[in-house]
Scaffold this active site. Structure first.
Site, PDB file in Angstrom:
ATOM      1  N   THR A 187       0.849  -1.210   0.000  1.00  0.00           N
ATOM      2  CA  THR A 187       0.000   0.000   0.000  1.00  0.00           C
ATOM      3  C   THR A 187       0.878   1.251   0.000  1.00  0.00           C
ATOM      4  OG1 THR A 187      -1.449   1.310   1.430  1.00  0.00           O
ATOM      5  CG2 THR A 187      -0.133  -0.337   2.532  1.00  0.00           C
ATOM      6  N   ASP A 188       0.303   2.377  -0.428  1.00  0.00           N
ATOM      7  CA  ASP A 188       1.065   3.642  -0.352  1.00  0.00           C
ATOM      8  C   ASP A 188       1.171   4.118   1.100  1.00  0.00           C
ATOM      9  OD1 ASP A 188      -1.580   4.444   0.033  1.00  0.00           O
ATOM     10  OD2 ASP A 188      -1.462   6.163  -1.333  1.00  0.00           O
ATOM     11  N   GLU A 189       0.375   3.517   2.004  1.00  0.00           N
ATOM     12  CA  GLU A 189       0.403   3.985   3.395  1.00  0.00           C
ATOM     13  C   GLU A 189       1.709   3.633   4.097  1.00  0.00           C
ATOM     14  OE1 GLU A 189      -3.262   3.552   5.577  1.00  0.00           O
ATOM     15  OE2 GLU A 189      -4.416   3.467   3.719  1.00  0.00           O
ATOM     16  N   LYS A 191       1.976  -3.870   7.036  1.00  0.00           N
ATOM     17  CA  LYS A 191       2.218  -4.029   5.593  1.00  0.00           C
ATOM     18  C   LYS A 191       3.703  -3.805   5.281  1.00  0.00           C
ATOM     19  CE  LYS A 191      -0.428  -4.627   2.708  1.00  0.00           C
ATOM     20  NZ  LYS A 191      -0.965  -5.873   2.115  1.00  0.00           N
ATOM     21  N   TYR A 234      -1.688  -0.736  10.871  1.00  0.00           N
ATOM     22  CA  TYR A 234      -1.933  -1.350   9.556  1.00  0.00           C
ATOM     23  C   TYR A 234      -0.729  -1.140   8.636  1.00  0.00           C
ATOM     24  CZ  TYR A 234      -3.518  -1.464   4.669  1.00  0.00           C
ATOM     25  OH  TYR A 234      -3.607  -1.699   3.314  1.00  0.00           O
TER      26      TYR A 234
HETATM   27  N1  LIG Z   1      -8.407  -1.054  -0.801  1.00  0.00           N
HETATM   28  C1  LIG Z   1      -7.414  -0.186  -0.931  1.00  0.00           C
HETATM   29  O1  LIG Z   1      -7.648   1.020  -1.078  1.00  0.00           O
HETATM   30  C2  LIG Z   1      -5.982  -0.671  -0.942  1.00  0.00           C
HETATM   31  C3  LIG Z   1      -4.985   0.242  -1.327  1.00  0.00           C
HETATM   32  C4  LIG Z   1      -3.662  -0.201  -1.363  1.00  0.00           C
HETATM   33  C5  LIG Z   1      -3.348  -1.498  -1.032  1.00  0.00           C
HETATM   34  N2  LIG Z   1      -4.335  -2.363  -0.648  1.00  0.00           N
HETATM   35  C6  LIG Z   1      -3.946  -3.741  -0.321  1.00  0.00           C
HETATM   36  O2  LIG Z   1      -4.627  -4.591  -1.240  1.00  0.00           O
HETATM   37  C7  LIG Z   1      -4.966  -5.808  -0.614  1.00  0.00           C
HETATM   38  C8  LIG Z   1      -6.448  -6.058  -0.744  1.00  0.00           C
HETATM   39  O3  LIG Z   1      -7.156  -4.976  -0.171  1.00  0.00           O
HETATM   40  P1  LIG Z   1      -8.748  -4.974  -0.139  1.00  0.00           P
HETATM   41  O4  LIG Z   1      -9.181  -3.567   0.004  1.00  0.00           O
HETATM   42  O5  LIG Z   1      -9.268  -5.795  -1.252  1.00  0.00           O
HETATM   43  O6  LIG Z   1      -9.006  -5.730   1.248  1.00  0.00           O
HETATM   44  P2  LIG Z   1     -10.313  -6.410   1.817  1.00  0.00           P
HETATM   45  O7  LIG Z   1     -10.289  -6.183   3.285  1.00  0.00           O
HETATM   46  O8  LIG Z   1     -11.522  -6.002   1.050  1.00  0.00           O
HETATM   47  O9  LIG Z   1     -10.074  -7.979   1.521  1.00  0.00           O
HETATM   48  C9  LIG Z   1      -9.112  -8.730   2.166  1.00  0.00           C
HETATM   49  C10 LIG Z   1      -9.390 -10.187   1.864  1.00  0.00           C
HETATM   50  O10 LIG Z   1      -8.358 -10.975   2.501  1.00  0.00           O
HETATM   51  C11 LIG Z   1      -8.971 -12.076   3.134  1.00  0.00           C
HETATM   52  N3  LIG Z   1      -8.136 -12.488   4.267  1.00  0.00           N
HETATM   53  C12 LIG Z   1      -7.886 -11.772   5.402  1.00  0.00           C
HETATM   54  N4  LIG Z   1      -7.087 -12.480   6.225  1.00  0.00           N
HETATM   55  C13 LIG Z   1      -6.813 -13.652   5.593  1.00  0.00           C
HETATM   56  C14 LIG Z   1      -6.026 -14.776   5.915  1.00  0.00           C
HETATM   57  N5  LIG Z   1      -5.366 -14.846   7.092  1.00  0.00           N
HETATM   58  N6  LIG Z   1      -5.946 -15.797   5.030  1.00  0.00           N
HETATM   59  C15 LIG Z   1      -6.623 -15.734   3.857  1.00  0.00           C
HETATM   60  N7  LIG Z   1      -7.390 -14.707   3.499  1.00  0.00           N
HETATM   61  C16 LIG Z   1      -7.484 -13.660   4.354  1.00  0.00           C
HETATM   62  C17 LIG Z   1     -10.337 -11.572   3.574  1.00  0.00           C
HETATM   63  O11 LIG Z   1     -11.254 -12.642   3.807  1.00  0.00           O
HETATM   64  C18 LIG Z   1     -10.726 -10.687   2.399  1.00  0.00           C
HETATM   65  O12 LIG Z   1     -11.401 -11.420   1.402  1.00  0.00           O
HETATM   66  C19 LIG Z   1      -4.497  -5.709   0.836  1.00  0.00           C
HETATM   67  O13 LIG Z   1      -3.258  -6.364   0.944  1.00  0.00           O
HETATM   68  C20 LIG Z   1      -4.352  -4.212   1.065  1.00  0.00           C
HETATM   69  O14 LIG Z   1      -3.346  -3.959   2.026  1.00  0.00           O
HETATM   70  C21 LIG Z   1      -5.650  -1.977  -0.595  1.00  0.00           C
END
Ligand SMILES: NC(=O)c1ccc[n+]([C@@H]2O[C@H](COP(=O)([O-])OP(=O)(O)OC[C@H]3O[C@@H](n4cnc5c(N)ncnc54)[C@H](O)[C@@H]3O)[C@@H](O)[C@H]2O)c1
Length: 347
Positions: free
Chosen positions: A138-140, A167, A163
């Site tokens: 993430t950019d965070e 990451k 968080y």
């Molecule tokens: N949404 C954003 O704006 C954003 C931005 C930058 C990076 N990210 C990164 O992208 C990725 C996905 O983000 P998102 O928004 O889709 O998240 P989300 O919370 O919508 O989904 C996360 C998924 O991971 C699964 N999960 C959690 N713990 C688990 C485990 N121990 N084993 C297996 N599955 C597990 C959950 O069931 C869920 O389906 C993350 O790694 C997040 O850090 C998200």
């Protein structure tokens, strides 16, 4: 699943970005996909109901912390790549319950890296050459950006929430596996994603649903915190470009140059919801400034020049269009959000 296609293993494929990536890969990339997801409160299996019978799709319910399960899956499906998205992702929850974030985002990532390395080490020839481990970070992780100084691949990691720290720890582990064992690693750092099928605890869907119900719209502090928004479809296409064209050992930030104050985004949502209901409800008057999040980063902004230069990726969805479509999607699919509300563990 076709015996000829080596699948991509996507972790967290039932979450927001994951389900978009799974559906995009099946529709646009002709890839076979194995989705490993624990189905935490954040997942909605309905997001993938349209592909659950797809011949090139397999769902495995399980935890990335489970080393035996992960090793067995790699042995059974022999993927050509792993795209690692599974994580605990909500900053407020990380402030209330940091250990849960350390378990999945640090220990889970380490478990997956370890299993992936053992699997990759016994591949031979082109299969070994082609294998990639793509960590979606993430950019965070970069902390708070100064005005006019967007983060890029050279920026230091200075995480400031549990968080972001979890990451970053995942990233450090991943780079250590690349350096120590030669694991062909790619790291991506996307900015804030928005679009359909995002959990209603996150800013944009939360505000859409509250505005539609004429409920208060809680905005942290003065609302002048800035986030850099990218539509989830554009982000997933960037992830696939990085997988196909990225150089192992490299980081790629992903963003669409759309840095805006939270208050601006919430007001835009209010106008779109007013328009949709045709009632000029002046829903912006429902905005309530609430006590700021502890340690709240003021600004996230990224410059994705490297990604644009090294691949032919560019964002295709303007925030105006994307937000309009996102508002319409949430208002047209209330049952999708209802299924998640109340399922989240209490903090
Ligand atoms: N949404 C954003 O704006 C954003 C931005 C930058 C990076 N990210 C990164 O992208 C990725 C996905 O983000 P998102 O928004 O889709 O998240 P989300 O919370 O919508 O989904 C996360 C998924 O991971 C699964 N999960 C959690 N713990 C688990 C485990 N121990 N084993 C297996 N599955 C597990 C959950 O069931 C869920 O389906 C993350 O790694 C997040 O850090 C998200």
């Amino acid at each position: 699943m076709s015996a000829k296609k080596r699948p991509i293993l996507i972790t967290g494929g039932s979450g927001f970005i994951g389900n978009t990536l799974v559906r995009q890969c099946l529709a646009e990339e002709n890839s076979a996909i194995v989705n490993l997801d624990k189905l935490t409160y954040a997942a909605n299996p309905d997001s993938l109901c349209d592909v659950e019978d797809h011949p090139d799709y397999r769902f495995v319910e399980g935890d990335i912390v489970d080393a035996r399960l992960v090793a067995d899956l790699l042995e059974q499906f022999r993927p050509s790549a792993i795209i690692h998205l599974a994580a605990e992702t909500h900053v407020d929850r990380s402030i209330a319950d940091p250990p849960t974030f350390a378990v999945t985002n640090v220990l889970g990532t380490c478990t997956l890296l370890d299993a992936a390395t053992r699997y990759w080490q016994q591949l031979e020839g082109p299969q070994r050459q082609e294998f990639r481990f793509l960590l979606v970070s993430t950019d965070e992780v970069f902390g708070s950006a100064e005005p006019d100084q967007p983060f890029d691949e050279q920026s230091r990691l200075e995480p400031r929430s549990p968080y972001a720290a979890s990451k970053s720890a995942g990233e450090h582990l991943a780079f250590s596996f690349s350096h120590t064992y030669g694991l062909p690693l790619l790291i991506s750092n996307p900015s804030n994603n928005y679009g359909p099928r995002q959990h209603p605890e996150k800013l944009i869907p939360k505000m859409i649903l509250a505005a539609a119900a004429q409920q208060p719209l809680p905005v942290y502090g003065d609302g002048k915190h800035q986030r850099d928004w990218i539509h989830v479809d554009d982000c997933c296409r960037a992830i696939m470009q990085i997988l196909k064209h990225g150089l192992p050992g490299n980081r790629y930030v992903v963003g669409a140059d759309m840095c805006l104050e939270n208050l601006h985004v919430v007001r835009a949502i209010c106008n779109l919801v007013d328009e949709r209901f045709g009632d000029n409800g002046q829903r912006y008057k429902l905005i309530e400034h609430v006590v700021d999040r502890p340690g709240h980063d003021r600004r996230y902004a990224v410059c994705a020049k490297k990604l644009r230069r090294e691949t032919d990726w560019q964002p295709t969805i303007s925030l105006e269009q994307g937000l309009r479509e996102t508002v319409a999607w949430y208002l047209d699919h209330p049952e999708w959000s209802e299924k998640l509300i109340g399922k989240a563990p209490q903090r």
